[in-house]
Design an enzyme around this catalytic site. Structure first.
Site: not given
Length: 204
Positions: A69, A145, A156
């Site tokens: 793949d 994908n 943050r």
């Protein structure tokens, strides 16, 4: 099909040998094959041409890809590849995108050459980073994908406004966001306790 390109993941055991055998088999049937230089060992035919992957994609009528793949995902990034039918041959483990095994190789090729096949169309993404000052894309990529936007080195959370067809959807705060096609979202679905997602899923 008069010209078929062959691209292989050479880290797979026996890949060079298989490429040579398939190329010679196709040449014997009068089909020109296009391969990369690193796959050209044991091939001696005027009907086999050696060139770069990008050139193969531009000149081939179809593409055979040997690997897993990951190899298919890598090939999907080559410019122009979306115009080609691709026959993926699995040389790895479980293949979600590479369903045909080596034991089915020549039977499948015979069917393809006879026109006895069905094309499965896969949704793809086009991701762009646009300069707000010029409104032009500085970076553009195509993905089979998924596309990921993350916070990078920031410690943050970040805030992301999301839109679909220019319509505001929501504001997301977190480490980032993943935009996935049906081909790419099964792993995310399974990790969240969901089902395998069919690649034929309609985005609408």
């Amino acid at each position: 099909m008069n010209t078929i390109g062959i691209i292989a993941n050479l880290t797979k055991e026996g890949a060079i040998k298989v490429v040579a055998e398939v190329s010679n088999w196709l040449n014997d049937k009068g089909i020109t094959t296009l391969i990369t230089k690193d796959c050209s060992a044991n091939i001696d035919s005027d009907q086999c041409l050696i060139m770069e992957s990008k050139e193969i994609v531009q000149k081939a009528d179809a593409l055979i890809v040997f690997g897993g793949d990951g190899t298919i995902l890598s090939v999907s990034h080559i410019p122009g590849v979306t115009r080609l039918p691709i026959l993926p041959i699995n040389m790895g483990g479980l293949g979600f995108l590479t369903e045909v095994g080596l034991d089915e190789l020549y039977t499948t090729l015979d069917k393809v050459l006879d026109g006895n096949y069905q094309l499965d169309e896969r949704m793809m993404l086009r991701a762009k980073i646009i300069n707000p000052n010029t409104n032009e894309a500085e970076i553009e990529r195509i993905a089979l994908n998924d596309a990921v936007i993350n916070k990078g080195a920031f410690s943050r959370m970040i805030w992301l406004e999301t839109y679909i067809d220019q319509e505001y959807v929501s504001t997301v705060n977190g480490d980032g966001i993943i935009i996935s096609t049906p081909s790419g979202c099964t792993a995310y679905s399974l990790s969240a306790g969901g089902p395998i997602v069919c690649f034929r899923l309609d985005r609408k």
